[in-house]
Design a protein around this motif. Sequence first.
Motif, PDB file in Angstrom:
ATOM      1  N   HIS A 108      18.429 -34.980 -41.775  1.00 33.62           N
ATOM      2  CA  HIS A 108      18.040 -33.744 -42.466  1.00 33.62           C
ATOM      3  C   HIS A 108      18.787 -32.590 -41.814  1.00 33.62           C
ATOM      4  CE1 HIS A 108      15.322 -34.095 -39.037  1.00 33.62           C
ATOM      5  NE2 HIS A 108      14.989 -32.811 -39.157  1.00 33.62           N
ATOM      6  N   HIS A 110      17.999 -29.869 -40.092  1.00 33.73           N
ATOM      7  CA  HIS A 110      17.544 -29.048 -38.965  1.00 33.73           C
ATOM      8  C   HIS A 110      18.592 -29.040 -37.848  1.00 33.73           C
ATOM      9  CE1 HIS A 110      13.017 -29.198 -40.193  1.00 33.73           C
ATOM     10  NE2 HIS A 110      13.712 -28.324 -40.878  1.00 33.73           N
ATOM     11  N   ASP A 112      18.757 -29.320 -34.731  1.00 36.37           N
ATOM     12  CA  ASP A 112      18.807 -30.311 -33.646  1.00 36.37           C
ATOM     13  C   ASP A 112      19.242 -31.695 -34.132  1.00 36.37           C
ATOM     14  OD1 ASP A 112      16.407 -30.329 -35.063  1.00 36.37           O
ATOM     15  OD2 ASP A 112      15.243 -31.148 -33.405  1.00 36.37           O
ATOM     16  N   HIS A 113      19.619 -31.792 -35.416  1.00 33.36           N
ATOM     17  CA  HIS A 113      20.085 -33.083 -35.949  1.00 33.36           C
ATOM     18  C   HIS A 113      21.505 -33.017 -36.500  1.00 33.36           C
ATOM     19  CE1 HIS A 113      16.162 -35.270 -35.763  1.00 33.36           C
ATOM     20  NE2 HIS A 113      15.762 -34.016 -35.635  1.00 33.36           N
ATOM     21  N   HIS A 164       9.155 -34.379 -44.229  1.00 30.77           N
ATOM     22  CA  HIS A 164       9.416 -33.431 -43.132  1.00 30.77           C
ATOM     23  C   HIS A 164      10.227 -32.250 -43.691  1.00 30.77           C
ATOM     24  CE1 HIS A 164      10.419 -31.904 -39.170  1.00 30.77           C
ATOM     25  NE2 HIS A 164      11.707 -32.053 -39.417  1.00 30.77           N
ATOM     26  N   ASP A 187      13.064 -37.179 -38.371  1.00 28.79           N
ATOM     27  CA  ASP A 187      11.741 -36.627 -38.069  1.00 28.79           C
ATOM     28  C   ASP A 187      10.654 -37.084 -39.052  1.00 28.79           C
ATOM     29  OD1 ASP A 187      12.875 -35.446 -35.932  1.00 28.79           O
ATOM     30  OD2 ASP A 187      12.837 -33.394 -36.708  1.00 28.79           O
TER      31      ASP A 187
HETATM   32 ZN    ZN Z   1      13.404 -31.647 -38.077  1.00 33.04          ZN
END
Ligand code: ZN
Length: 249
Positions: A108, A110, A112-113, A164, A187
């Motif tokens: 996804h 976000h 941190d990914h 998520h 997540d």
């Molecule tokens: Zn996330």
Amino acid sequence: MSSVGTSRPPPFLRKAVRATLILAPLFGMNFLTTLYRPPEVCDDWSRAYDILKNVVDGTQGFFVALLFCYLNGENEVVDFCWNLCMENLALEKEGVNPSRVTHCVATHGHYDHVGNMNLFQDAKWHIVGFTVFQPRDKCYLHPFECNEPFIVDDWVRILPTPGHTLSDVTVIVDAVEGMGTVAVAGDLFEKEEDVEDPSLWIGAGSENPAKQKENRWKIASMADWIIPGHGPIFKVTEKHRDNLKSQLP
Ligand SMILES: [Zn+2]
């Protein structure tokens, strides 16, 4: 293990059929030179025949290695940590050369990914959630919305698992030696403990908790192991499945 939304034959069967179709002719290609053998006279034609026969005999192994070890490989990297040094160390440890990576997947969007996606500019596919992009070609609209899996190869597929965020995906890897089916879930699962304690994943943010519950159950029902977004890999037990089923909306 049950599998959701697919009627494909098992991976070992597809692997065996493909190996037979490709390897059988390859292993037999040296016999092509026996279809016609020139008379035993020492002329240019028979010398050319001898050279051809030796070349075909000698390069058979090379062609098998080329097809199966180098040209047939699909390498995927899923979810990138933010820290460049960490990322390089992790890849090096696994013996992965970024230029050999063919599929680059962030479960996804976000922050941190998705860090360090630029390391994989040679990848054929960049996938971030439902967005699929071929860097040197064009955008490809894959119908994740219609629950259509994105097939990477015989063993790897990407499933839509929103919740998520509304466009999360999970990478399913079948027939992992000694493990079975492994799900890289981002997540969708924060960590193993969130199976017992849903406040952990709900507290981490969920754009659609009802959908996320459904997809958590779906993935746990098909996977033997889950790699969650923020915890170590864990084995899926019947207790986990019962727990997730009881949480369905
Ligand atoms: Zn996330």
